[in-house]
Design a protein around this motif. Structure first.
Motif, PDB file in Angstrom:
ATOM      1  N   LEU A  89       6.293  25.306 -13.437  1.00  0.00           N
ATOM      2  CA  LEU A  89       5.610  25.906 -14.115  1.00  0.00           C
ATOM      3  C   LEU A  89       4.323  25.824 -15.221  1.00  0.00           C
ATOM      4  N   VAL A  90       3.044  26.322 -15.523  1.00  0.00           N
ATOM      5  CA  VAL A  90       2.894  26.187 -16.213  1.00  0.00           C
ATOM      6  C   VAL A  90       1.712  27.140 -17.290  1.00  0.00           C
ATOM      7  N   GLN A  91       1.043  26.763 -18.098  1.00  0.00           N
ATOM      8  CA  GLN A  91       0.463  28.146 -18.432  1.00  0.00           C
ATOM      9  C   GLN A  91      -0.754  27.518 -18.333  1.00  0.00           C
ATOM     10  N   PRO A  92      -1.581  29.019 -18.269  1.00  0.00           N
ATOM     11  CA  PRO A  92      -3.149  28.668 -18.314  1.00  0.00           C
ATOM     12  C   PRO A  92      -3.478  27.617 -18.568  1.00  0.00           C
ATOM     13  N   GLY A  93      -4.538  26.735 -18.289  1.00  0.00           N
ATOM     14  CA  GLY A  93      -5.730  25.743 -19.271  1.00  0.00           C
ATOM     15  C   GLY A  93      -4.729  24.806 -19.529  1.00  0.00           C
ATOM     16  N   GLY A  94      -2.819  24.418 -17.948  1.00  0.00           N
ATOM     17  CA  GLY A  94      -2.203  23.489 -18.728  1.00  0.00           C
ATOM     18  C   GLY A  94      -2.700  22.740 -17.788  1.00  0.00           C
TER      19      GLY A  94
ATOM     20  N   THR B 201       4.824  22.292  -2.762  1.00  0.00           N
ATOM     21  CA  THR B 201       5.526  21.717  -3.480  1.00  0.00           C
ATOM     22  C   THR B 201       5.321  23.200  -4.584  1.00  0.00           C
ATOM     23  N   GLN B 202       5.721  24.131  -5.477  1.00  0.00           N
ATOM     24  CA  GLN B 202       5.423  24.878  -6.259  1.00  0.00           C
ATOM     25  C   GLN B 202       4.463  24.530  -7.205  1.00  0.00           C
TER      26      GLN B 202
ATOM     27  N   GLN C 164       7.015  10.325   6.908  1.00  0.00           N
ATOM     28  CA  GLN C 164       7.286  11.073   6.142  1.00  0.00           C
ATOM     29  C   GLN C 164       6.962  11.775   4.625  1.00  0.00           C
ATOM     30  N   LEU C 165       5.965  12.734   4.170  1.00  0.00           N
ATOM     31  CA  LEU C 165       5.548  13.080   3.008  1.00  0.00           C
ATOM     32  C   LEU C 165       6.509  13.314   2.210  1.00  0.00           C
ATOM     33  N   VAL C 166       6.547  12.846   1.290  1.00  0.00           N
ATOM     34  CA  VAL C 166       7.649  14.089  -0.306  1.00  0.00           C
ATOM     35  C   VAL C 166       6.323  14.645  -1.056  1.00  0.00           C
ATOM     36  N   GLU C 167       6.244  15.636  -1.567  1.00  0.00           N
ATOM     37  CA  GLU C 167       5.171  15.909  -2.883  1.00  0.00           C
ATOM     38  C   GLU C 167       5.809  15.665  -3.270  1.00  0.00           C
TER      39      GLU C 167
ATOM     40  N   LYS D 226      -5.006  27.731 -13.351  1.00  0.00           N
ATOM     41  CA  LYS D 226      -6.029  29.367 -13.926  1.00  0.00           C
ATOM     42  C   LYS D 226      -4.778  29.872 -12.993  1.00  0.00           C
ATOM     43  N   PRO D 227      -4.495  31.127 -13.635  1.00  0.00           N
ATOM     44  CA  PRO D 227      -3.609  32.063 -12.266  1.00  0.00           C
ATOM     45  C   PRO D 227      -3.422  31.511 -11.163  1.00  0.00           C
ATOM     46  N   GLU D 228      -4.889  32.078 -10.738  1.00  0.00           N
ATOM     47  CA  GLU D 228      -5.730  31.505  -8.789  1.00  0.00           C
ATOM     48  C   GLU D 228      -5.281  30.123  -8.969  1.00  0.00           C
ATOM     49  N   ASP D 229      -4.973  29.399  -9.177  1.00  0.00           N
ATOM     50  CA  ASP D 229      -4.700  28.020  -8.831  1.00  0.00           C
ATOM     51  C   ASP D 229      -2.775  28.414  -8.053  1.00  0.00           C
ATOM     52  N   THR D 230      -2.293  29.636  -8.253  1.00  0.00           N
ATOM     53  CA  THR D 230      -0.425  29.429  -8.078  1.00  0.00           C
ATOM     54  C   THR D 230      -0.788  29.260  -7.152  1.00  0.00           C
ATOM     55  N   ALA D 231      -0.182  28.732  -5.999  1.00  0.00           N
ATOM     56  CA  ALA D 231       0.259  28.140  -4.798  1.00  0.00           C
ATOM     57  C   ALA D 231       1.323  27.263  -4.048  1.00  0.00           C
TER      58      ALA D 231
END
Length: 112
Positions: free
Chosen positions: A11-16, A106-107, A3-6, A86-91
């Motif tokens: 939520l983080v601002q750009p550059g964070g 994990t979001q 089992q793997l638990v992440e 960056k916003p494009e890292d959202t996933a």
């Protein structure tokens, strides 16, 4: 059953920065090649970073120089340090062991 638990998403601002962790329930963790993947809405799951049992690493071009994968075999844990987000890292970010065992994800949301 492996089992793997992440953990560590949010939520983080750009550059964070964020650090993801993945704990693996196995006594042979040190033998596993490990990877972090991500899947954005409407896109295929992609490899972000990987680390072999020997400690060799590789990264997707889009994250080179910003993300760092590491492992602690004593803690049976793999990490993903994410800087200059960056916003494009959202996933949703998934941990994978031996290319066959997966965590629940994990979001990560990068937004101002």
């Amino acid at each position: 059953q492996v089992q793997l638990v992440e953990s560590g998403g949010g939520l983080v601002q750009p550059g964070g920065s964020l650090r993801l962790s993945c704990v693996v329930s196995t006594n042979i963790f040190s033998f596993f090649n490990m990877g972090w993947y991500r899947q954005a809405p409407g896109k295929q799951r992609e490899l972000v970073a990987a680390i072999t049992s020997g400690g060799s690493t590789n990264y997707a071009d889009s994250v080179k120089g910003r993300f760092t994968i590491s492992r602690d075999n004593a803690k049976k844990t793999v990490y993903l340090q994410m800087n200059s987000l960056k916003p494009e890292d959202t996933a949703v970010y998934y941990c994978c062991a031996a290319t066959k065992y997966w965590g629940q994800g994990t979001q990560v949301t990068v937004s101002s």
